[in-house]
Design an enzyme around this catalytic site. Structure first.
Site, mmCIF file in Angstrom:
data_model
loop_
_atom_site.group_PDB
_atom_site.id
_atom_site.type_symbol
_atom_site.label_atom_id
_atom_site.label_comp_id
_atom_site.label_asym_id
_atom_site.label_seq_id
_atom_site.Cartn_x
_atom_site.Cartn_y
_atom_site.Cartn_z
ATOM 1 C CD GLN A 1 13.137 11.178 -9.494
ATOM 2 O OE1 GLN A 1 12.087 10.618 -9.972
ATOM 3 N NE2 GLN A 1 12.385 9.929 -8.271
ATOM 4 C CB SER B 1 12.494 5.456 -10.707
ATOM 5 O OG SER B 1 12.038 6.422 -12.021
ATOM 6 C CG LEU B 2 6.873 5.141 -8.400
ATOM 7 C CD1 LEU B 2 5.817 6.708 -8.904
ATOM 8 C CD2 LEU B 2 5.612 3.573 -8.969
ATOM 9 C CG HIS C 1 15.570 8.968 -13.782
ATOM 10 N ND1 HIS C 1 15.375 9.615 -13.211
ATOM 11 C CD2 HIS C 1 14.744 7.137 -14.273
ATOM 12 C CE1 HIS C 1 13.892 8.621 -12.746
ATOM 13 N NE2 HIS C 1 13.986 7.433 -12.742
ATOM 14 C CD GLN D 1 7.545 3.590 -15.149
ATOM 15 O OE1 GLN D 1 6.964 4.302 -15.113
ATOM 16 N NE2 GLN D 1 6.545 2.216 -16.157
ATOM 17 N NE ARG E 1 7.258 11.069 -10.824
ATOM 18 C CZ ARG E 1 8.093 9.514 -11.281
ATOM 19 N NH1 ARG E 1 8.221 8.388 -11.775
ATOM 20 N NH2 ARG E 1 9.846 9.653 -11.012
#
Length: 304
Positions: A248, A90-91, A200, A10, A115
């Site tokens: 994560q 991340s993603l 996170h 993102q 998600r």
């Protein structure tokens, strides 16, 4: 040549993303159509016209994954290049795992959409946010965060992008309040990001269980070793992925160290898949190992 395939998260989204791919490649048009059919959402409208939806996490994540998938499948169609390892931001770690054989496209687009939904749901009713801090060492920032937490403030280091650029996550009011402390400690700049979730950090604990349950029914073993955002360990089995991809959500992204880990393992070139060149920009500040961003038809010429 040892390649690392890398995938953005993102913050990499922008209106019009994927347009060049869709205009020039049949596989991209098919992926766009399939994603819309699967999610029962007009993904073309979101990518091209609806900036408000594009920036909502439950739509942002499948949009970013979709454009990364376009870039990935186009490269596979045009060149015979296989990755030595893969990872993401991340993603992007989910994208890396799924596109490395860990899940089919249909299940992957559902997974990324859900998600985002689970993350939004976990933050529902809270005024959350994320804030970038520039010019402060990790050690100093962590001490400040710990002191803030001891004073009942909800702020955590979430993304370690490069040395001196760390993103915090937490309650928006607390992030705003800690900004002056960070600047007094030597930070050159702090900036609240356009985020409607706090990624996170412990505020996402409620997203772990539903996401893990969804993963159980979707993923299989990867064909490629993946570097974990949270631990830097390599993994490729479903069992390990269930742990790493859920944990994560609430643990910081160690992107800077992930790049250095890849280089330590012998990677000679990075290929970034998706919109823009956010990761290439970070990589260029971390090392002199080249990164090619596959983000347009023209960019494919850089492979040859």
């Amino acid at each position: 040549m040892k390649y690392a395939f890398i995938f953005p998260g993102q913050g990499s989204q922008s209106l019009g993303m994927g347009k060049d791919f869709v205009n020039n490649f049949k596989v991209a048009r098919e992926l766009l159509e399939n994603a819309s059919d699967i999610l029962k959402i007009n993904m073309n409208n979101i990518l091209m016209d609806d900036e408000e939806k594009l920036n909502k996490t439950e739509y942002t994540q499948p949009s970013i994954f979709l454009v990364s998938a376009m870039a990935y499948y186009i490269l596979q169609q045009e060149y015979d290049i296989k990755p030595f390892i893969a990872f993401g931001h991340s993603l992007g770690e989910v994208s890396a795992y799924c596109l490395s054989g860990g899940a089919n496209f249909k299940d992957s687009i559902i997974l990324t959409h859900k998600r985002g939904y689970f993350m939004s749901k976990a933050c529902e009713g809270k005024e959350v946010g994320m804030m970038v801090c520039i010019g402060l060492s990790a050690n100093k920032l962590e001490v400040i965060c710990k002191e803030a937490q001891e004073n009942n403030m909800s702020v955590w280091a979430a993304n370690y992008n490069i040395e001196g650029q760390i993103v915090l996550a937490g309650i928006k009011h607390d992030l705003e309040n800690i900004s002056e402390t960070l600047k007094n400690a030597g930070a050159r700049r702090t900036l609240l990001l356009k985020m409607n979730v706090a990624s996170h950090c412990p505020l996402l604990l409620d997203s772990i269980s539903p996401f893990n349950e969804l993963l159980q029914n979707i993923i299989k073993d990867s064909e490629v070793d993946i570097i974990s955002n949270a631990t830097l360990k390599l993994y490729k089995t479903k069992q390990d992925a269930l742990i790493n991809l859920t944990q994560q959500l609430v643990q910081p992204v160690l992107y800077n160290k992930s790049v250095l880990k890849a280089i330590e393992l012998g990677v000679e070139k990075f290929i970034e898949f998706g919109n823009g060149n956010v990761l290439a920009g970070l990589n260029n500040k971390i090392s002199n190992i080249p990164t090619i961003s596959i983000n347009s038809t023209e960019s494919l010429k850089l492979i040859g």
